[in-house]
Design a protein around this motif. Structure first.
Motif, short mmCIF file in Angstrom:
data_model
loop_
_atom_site.label_atom_id
_atom_site.label_comp_id
_atom_site.label_asym_id
_atom_site.label_seq_id
_atom_site.Cartn_x
_atom_site.Cartn_y
_atom_site.Cartn_z
N ASP A 1 0.84 -1.19 0.00
CA ASP A 1 0.00 0.00 0.00
C ASP A 1 0.88 1.24 0.00
O ASP A 1 1.99 1.24 0.52
CB ASP A 1 -0.91 0.01 1.23
N ILE A 2 0.36 2.31 -0.57
CA ILE A 2 1.05 3.59 -0.62
C ILE A 2 0.24 4.59 0.19
O ILE A 2 -0.97 4.71 0.00
CB ILE A 2 1.18 4.09 -2.08
N ARG A 3 0.90 5.31 1.09
CA ARG A 3 0.24 6.38 1.83
C ARG A 3 0.73 7.70 1.25
O ARG A 3 1.93 7.93 1.12
CB ARG A 3 0.59 6.32 3.31
N ALA A 4 -0.23 8.55 0.87
CA ALA A 4 0.11 9.84 0.27
C ALA A 4 -0.89 10.88 0.76
O ALA A 4 -1.92 10.56 1.35
CB ALA A 4 0.08 9.73 -1.24
N PHE A 5 -0.57 12.14 0.50
CA PHE A 5 -1.45 13.25 0.85
C PHE A 5 -1.84 13.99 -0.42
O PHE A 5 -1.02 14.16 -1.32
CB PHE A 5 -0.77 14.18 1.85
N ALA A 6 -3.10 14.41 -0.47
CA ALA A 6 -3.66 15.01 -1.68
C ALA A 6 -3.40 16.51 -1.75
O ALA A 6 -3.45 17.21 -0.73
CB ALA A 6 -5.17 14.77 -1.73
N ALA A 7 -3.15 16.98 -2.96
CA ALA A 7 -3.10 18.42 -3.24
C ALA A 7 -4.46 18.82 -3.80
O ALA A 7 -5.41 18.04 -3.77
CB ALA A 7 -1.98 18.72 -4.23
N ASP A 8 -4.56 20.03 -4.33
CA ASP A 8 -5.82 20.49 -4.94
C ASP A 8 -6.17 19.62 -6.14
O ASP A 8 -5.32 19.38 -7.00
CB ASP A 8 -5.70 21.94 -5.41
N PRO A 9 -7.43 19.16 -6.23
CA PRO A 9 -7.82 18.38 -7.40
C PRO A 9 -8.01 19.28 -8.62
O PRO A 9 -8.45 20.42 -8.51
CB PRO A 9 -9.14 17.74 -6.99
N ASN A 10 -7.62 18.76 -9.78
CA ASN A 10 -7.86 19.43 -11.06
C ASN A 10 -8.96 18.66 -11.76
O ASN A 10 -8.79 17.48 -12.09
CB ASN A 10 -6.59 19.44 -11.91
N LEU A 11 -10.10 19.30 -11.99
CA LEU A 11 -11.26 18.65 -12.58
C LEU A 11 -11.26 18.83 -14.09
O LEU A 11 -11.09 19.94 -14.60
CB LEU A 11 -12.55 19.21 -11.99
N TYR A 12 -11.47 17.74 -14.82
CA TYR A 12 -11.59 17.76 -16.27
C TYR A 12 -12.95 17.17 -16.61
O TYR A 12 -13.16 15.96 -16.51
CB TYR A 12 -10.46 16.94 -16.92
N PHE A 13 -13.89 18.04 -16.97
CA PHE A 13 -15.26 17.60 -17.23
C PHE A 13 -15.41 17.15 -18.68
O PHE A 13 -14.61 17.50 -19.54
CB PHE A 13 -16.25 18.74 -16.93
N GLU A 14 -16.46 16.40 -18.91
CA GLU A 14 -16.77 15.89 -20.25
C GLU A 14 -17.16 17.07 -21.14
O GLU A 14 -18.09 17.83 -20.81
CB GLU A 14 -17.93 14.90 -20.16
N PRO A 15 -16.49 17.28 -22.26
CA PRO A 15 -16.90 18.37 -23.15
C PRO A 15 -18.22 18.04 -23.83
O PRO A 15 -18.50 16.89 -24.14
CB PRO A 15 -15.76 18.45 -24.16
N PHE A 16 -19.04 19.06 -24.04
CA PHE A 16 -20.33 18.88 -24.70
C PHE A 16 -20.11 18.40 -26.12
O PHE A 16 -19.32 18.98 -26.87
CB PHE A 16 -21.13 20.19 -24.69
N GLY A 17 -20.78 17.32 -26.48
CA GLY A 17 -20.65 16.78 -27.82
C GLY A 17 -19.31 16.11 -28.05
O GLY A 17 -18.79 16.13 -29.16
N ALA A 18 -18.75 15.52 -27.00
CA ALA A 18 -17.43 14.90 -27.12
C ALA A 18 -17.45 13.74 -28.12
O ALA A 18 -18.38 12.96 -28.16
CB ALA A 18 -16.98 14.38 -25.75
N VAL A 19 -16.41 13.66 -28.91
CA VAL A 19 -16.27 12.57 -29.87
C VAL A 19 -15.98 11.27 -29.13
O VAL A 19 -16.48 10.22 -29.46
CB VAL A 19 -15.14 12.90 -30.88
N LEU A 20 -15.17 11.35 -28.07
CA LEU A 20 -14.84 10.18 -27.25
C LEU A 20 -15.44 10.39 -25.86
O LEU A 20 -14.86 11.08 -25.03
CB LEU A 20 -13.32 10.02 -27.12
N PRO A 21 -16.61 9.82 -25.58
CA PRO A 21 -17.20 10.00 -24.25
C PRO A 21 -16.45 9.19 -23.20
O PRO A 21 -15.71 8.26 -23.51
CB PRO A 21 -18.62 9.47 -24.44
N GLY A 22 -16.65 9.56 -21.93
CA GLY A 22 -16.03 8.84 -20.83
C GLY A 22 -14.67 9.36 -20.42
O GLY A 22 -13.92 8.68 -19.74
N LEU A 23 -14.32 10.58 -20.85
CA LEU A 23 -13.01 11.12 -20.53
C LEU A 23 -13.02 12.05 -19.32
O LEU A 23 -11.97 12.54 -18.92
CB LEU A 23 -12.44 11.88 -21.74
N ALA A 24 -14.18 12.30 -18.73
CA ALA A 24 -14.24 13.16 -17.55
C ALA A 24 -13.49 12.48 -16.40
O ALA A 24 -13.67 11.29 -16.14
CB ALA A 24 -15.68 13.43 -17.16
N HIS A 25 -12.64 13.24 -15.72
CA HIS A 25 -11.88 12.71 -14.59
C HIS A 25 -11.29 13.87 -13.80
O HIS A 25 -11.38 15.02 -14.20
CB HIS A 25 -10.76 11.78 -15.08
N GLN A 26 -10.71 13.54 -12.67
CA GLN A 26 -9.95 14.53 -11.92
C GLN A 26 -8.56 13.99 -11.66
O GLN A 26 -8.36 12.78 -11.55
CB GLN A 26 -10.64 14.93 -10.61
#
Length: 150
Positions: free
Chosen positions: A91-116
């Motif tokens: 197991d790895i123990r780590a501490f989080a920094a600020d999350p960077n959110l990447y939302f799904e673009p409207f009308g995306a050609v490749l759906p399912g890419l939203a992530h942080q």
């Protein structure tokens, strides 16, 4: 393509939570979420640093997970490498920094890419006798060293 298929690891999210009882406020490290699908990537392979009193490792990796996951700066993350594939690793123990959110673009050609993406700070004193499992209290109780002379 879907990032959900890339989540080969899982993460447990711990946060310091304040509770007040009888006019006394205490802060407690509390596990909020467990076994959240994720993936560590862009791993930083920093060397072990040696000092007079101990050796330590300091790495800065990144974690990717779904945008719906509640990760806040300063959260303690226990990452189980390969758990999404049924594998067992240290197991790895780590501490989080600020999350960077990447939302799904409207009308995306490749759906399912939203992530942080969350930058991680992993800074640990190197201990001998590592074991599979997490030592949350820092006592080293999970680790046992066997010497040839025993």
């Amino acid at each position: 393509m879907n990032f959900q298929d890339w989540y080969t690891d899982t993460v447990d999210i711990w946060r310091v939570v304040s509770t007040t009882a009888n006019s006394l406020t205490t802060n407690t490290l509390t596990e909020l979420y467990t076994a959240i699908p994720c993936r560590i990537y862009q791993s930083d392979s920093a060397p072990i640093n040696m000092e007079q009193t101990a050796a330590y490792v300091k790495q800065a990796d990144r974690l990717m997970c779904d945008v719906s996951v509640d990760i806040q700066p300063g959260d303690q993350l226990i990452i189980h490498r390969g758990a999404g594939l049924g594998r067992t690793a240290l197991d790895i123990r780590a501490f989080a920094a600020d999350p960077n959110l990447y939302f799904e673009p409207f009308g995306a050609v490749l759906p399912g890419l939203a992530h942080q993406e969350i930058r991680l700070l992993q800074q640990e004193i190197v201990k001998g006798g590592a074991s599979h499992g997490t030592d949350l209290d820092g006592t080293g109780a999970a680790a046992k060293v066997h010497r040839a002379s025993d």
